[in-house]
Design a protein around this motif. Sequence first.
Motif, short mmCIF file in Angstrom:
data_model
loop_
_atom_site.label_atom_id
_atom_site.label_comp_id
_atom_site.label_asym_id
_atom_site.label_seq_id
_atom_site.Cartn_x
_atom_site.Cartn_y
_atom_site.Cartn_z
N ARG A 99 0.17 8.89 10.42
CA ARG A 99 -0.58 8.44 9.25
C ARG A 99 -0.63 6.93 9.22
NH1 ARG A 99 2.59 12.65 5.31
NH2 ARG A 99 1.39 14.50 5.84
N THR A 100 -1.78 6.42 8.89
CA THR A 100 -1.99 4.99 8.88
C THR A 100 -1.47 4.39 7.58
OG1 THR A 100 -3.96 5.27 10.21
CG2 THR A 100 -3.70 3.17 9.08
N LYS A 101 -0.84 3.24 7.69
CA LYS A 101 -0.44 2.52 6.48
C LYS A 101 -1.69 2.02 5.78
CE LYS A 101 4.22 0.69 7.14
NZ LYS A 101 5.01 -0.54 7.23
N ALA A 102 -1.94 2.53 4.62
CA ALA A 102 -3.13 2.15 3.88
C ALA A 102 -2.98 2.61 2.44
CB ALA A 102 -4.39 2.76 4.51
N LEU A 103 -3.79 2.07 1.58
CA LEU A 103 -3.83 2.51 0.20
C LEU A 103 -4.63 3.80 0.13
CD1 LEU A 103 -3.05 1.52 -2.68
CD2 LEU A 103 -5.35 0.57 -2.84
N THR A 104 -4.07 4.84 -0.49
CA THR A 104 -4.80 6.09 -0.54
C THR A 104 -5.96 5.97 -1.52
OG1 THR A 104 -3.48 7.04 -2.33
CG2 THR A 104 -2.70 7.39 -0.06
N LEU A 105 -6.97 6.79 -1.29
CA LEU A 105 -8.17 6.74 -2.12
C LEU A 105 -7.84 7.04 -3.58
CD1 LEU A 105 -11.27 6.46 -2.17
CD2 LEU A 105 -11.40 8.93 -1.83
N SER A 106 -6.97 8.00 -3.83
CA SER A 106 -6.61 8.34 -5.21
C SER A 106 -5.92 7.17 -5.90
CB SER A 106 -5.72 9.57 -5.25
OG SER A 106 -4.55 9.38 -4.48
N GLU A 107 -5.04 6.46 -5.19
CA GLU A 107 -4.39 5.29 -5.77
C GLU A 107 -5.43 4.23 -6.15
OE1 GLU A 107 -0.06 5.08 -3.56
OE2 GLU A 107 -1.83 4.30 -2.53
N PHE A 108 -6.35 3.99 -5.23
CA PHE A 108 -7.35 2.96 -5.46
C PHE A 108 -8.26 3.34 -6.63
CE2 PHE A 108 -11.38 0.76 -4.28
CZ PHE A 108 -10.91 -0.54 -4.42
N LEU A 109 -8.68 4.59 -6.70
CA LEU A 109 -9.56 5.01 -7.79
C LEU A 109 -8.83 4.99 -9.12
CD1 LEU A 109 -11.61 7.88 -6.16
CD2 LEU A 109 -12.32 5.54 -6.63
N ASP A 110 -7.52 5.26 -9.13
CA ASP A 110 -6.75 5.12 -10.37
C ASP A 110 -6.80 3.68 -10.88
OD1 ASP A 110 -6.03 7.73 -10.56
OD2 ASP A 110 -4.06 7.48 -9.64
N MET A 111 -6.75 2.73 -9.95
CA MET A 111 -6.80 1.33 -10.34
C MET A 111 -8.20 0.95 -10.82
SD MET A 111 -4.60 -0.21 -7.16
CE MET A 111 -4.63 -1.88 -7.78
N VAL A 112 -9.22 1.46 -10.14
CA VAL A 112 -10.59 1.18 -10.55
C VAL A 112 -10.87 1.73 -11.93
CG1 VAL A 112 -13.01 1.71 -10.04
CG2 VAL A 112 -11.47 1.03 -8.19
N ASP A 113 -10.26 2.87 -12.25
CA ASP A 113 -10.57 3.59 -13.48
C ASP A 113 -9.78 3.09 -14.68
OD1 ASP A 113 -12.15 5.60 -14.63
OD2 ASP A 113 -10.44 6.96 -14.73
N THR A 114 -8.98 2.03 -14.53
CA THR A 114 -8.20 1.53 -15.68
C THR A 114 -9.15 0.92 -16.71
OG1 THR A 114 -7.89 -0.58 -14.53
CG2 THR A 114 -6.13 1.06 -14.33
N PRO A 115 -8.85 1.07 -17.99
CA PRO A 115 -9.73 0.53 -19.05
C PRO A 115 -9.90 -0.98 -18.91
CG PRO A 115 -8.11 2.06 -19.97
CD PRO A 115 -7.72 1.83 -18.55
N GLY A 116 -11.14 -1.41 -19.04
CA GLY A 116 -11.43 -2.84 -18.97
C GLY A 116 -11.33 -3.42 -17.58
#
Length: 595
Positions: A99-116
């Motif tokens: 497995r490649t060291k990387a930010l998972t898509l779900s982690e990234f989308l959680d950050m994108v989806d934060t209010p404001g």
Amino acid sequence: MDKRMYSSSSSQASRVQVPSQGSLQQMDDNPMLLYPVLKKIFESSIFNRADLKNFRLVCKEWSNVSLDRWRKEATLNLTDHPPPSPDDDNIESSSEGSRTKALTLSEFLDMVDTPGDRFQLLGTNNFRKFNIKFRQDLYLSGTDKRIFWEKLGPLMTHLNISNSKISSLQDLAGILFKDIPNIQCLTYVNDFPFGRDGDELPYPFGNYETRMQGFTSTWNELLRPMNGQILTKLTKLDINLKLKCFPLSWVYFFGRVPNIKELTLRSVSTDFYEVSDAGESTNDLLSLVQSLVTVRETLGPSYFSQLKGLHLLNFVDRGVFPPSILAPLHDLPLGITFLSFDMTLLHSVIAFREMLRLYSDTLEKLYIFQVHHCDRPRVYIPPQPTHEVKLPNFKEYYLSDPIFHVLDYLKNLSNLRTLELDYCICLRNCISDDCSRGDLQNLVLPQIEELLLSKELCRGVIVKKLGWMMPNLKKLRVGLGSDGFAMLCETWKDLESLEIEPNEVTESAILGSAGGRKYSVPNITDLKELTSFTMGHSEPGTTQGQLSNDSIVYGILACEKLKHVSIAAPPKASKEVKEMLTSKFPQTNWVNIIP
């Protein structure tokens, strides 16, 4: 070559809990503190509240000054893999089973989806560059990937798709020609099988079994781009066909990228196969080039009119530069200024000559590589064929093979300024052997001002011969020991930029010491025009290349025109002398002194 920052995290971003009271009350307002890289640092370290308060102040300044610039240059790695287990923490490869060291898509989308948009991932400070490896599927309607492409696709300027599963080629076309309208640089590595077994893929899509659909180079109205499908901002395209097949028709694809300025094609098959009952044959690279001709003839001369860089690398099957593409390239007039390709076997010489002739009026840079997996003899290019080609604008030449026996051709290139040789010239005695031949004994290349050599130590005798052959160098990258450095200081006194890598130059060589007296033999102070000086890494465990007090004070600091200094080996100098050096060459001038 881009500098890439790899982001990693082993837990969901939603789990981040930042204290919201006392001295840390406003800490969660700072997006840099919540960025995954910093999050990982804080998770792995033990700090008290006072430390965190100080870190907050530093990170606030970092955010205000450099967040937008940093995210503009950084490349974010995304994967749909689960995060690595603690036992796999050091795994960084993307091979099967790891497995490649990387930010998972779900982690990234959680950050994108934060209010404001607290992480500022969708506004001014959004990432522009993405590496994505989606092993489950590149694009699935109604899932996280659909949200990802809708929100992030329009913000992308650079995208690298690799090791990604493609079940629907229509979805791939949707990503390329709908979801990333502002893309400037696109890299596609086809190293994962696409499609499902037994799929009937409609024209203009194709797969390896229905090869004629995927590689067609003829026009059909079904291929015409519709409104909104043309990537007008895409200027740099890099395609690597590890599986010997591109999922979309070449005509379909190139009809939607009219403004490319640099085209790189890697691992494209040059092996011929039959395409009709009449015995007509082609190969993948030939079909690709013919497709460019078809698109321009059909959609207008503005297509590919800006194409200046053409790079044909890592040919598979035969491993040679294919002469078959010369005819369609002739039918596709291009003002190529930067050309690079692989060339290994003897019969590539004719193709090499014709390629030069094709772009003789515009060519400025030429890079020639060897096919790395080929065990045949290295390329031999007789001087005579290339003498027939005049290159009035030729300025930069890169060679990765020992073909010094054609250096006499370089004297005809009156505007050549940069020569880069990426192979060991000393161990193979290329210069020593070739310069003894009658036709090279009197070879002088006064027009060359920049010489970049492979990372090997050059003895003084080699430096002397190079100095005689190229007397007017202004910039030099070379590996040196003490005898080579002394010879350099005697040979190129007008040198302006010097990079020593590898570096085994001693203090006595820097100062020109002999019999206990400095400046007795040629030394660094003889380089009166030197403005930039780099001392690279020395052999591990040696003291060579390390600067002492005298070599800094009476050597480097005595060079009156020196403005930029970079030192890789840790100095042996005192604290006061180090401060003298850093005060004259501050950090903004890329000083790199390891304390």
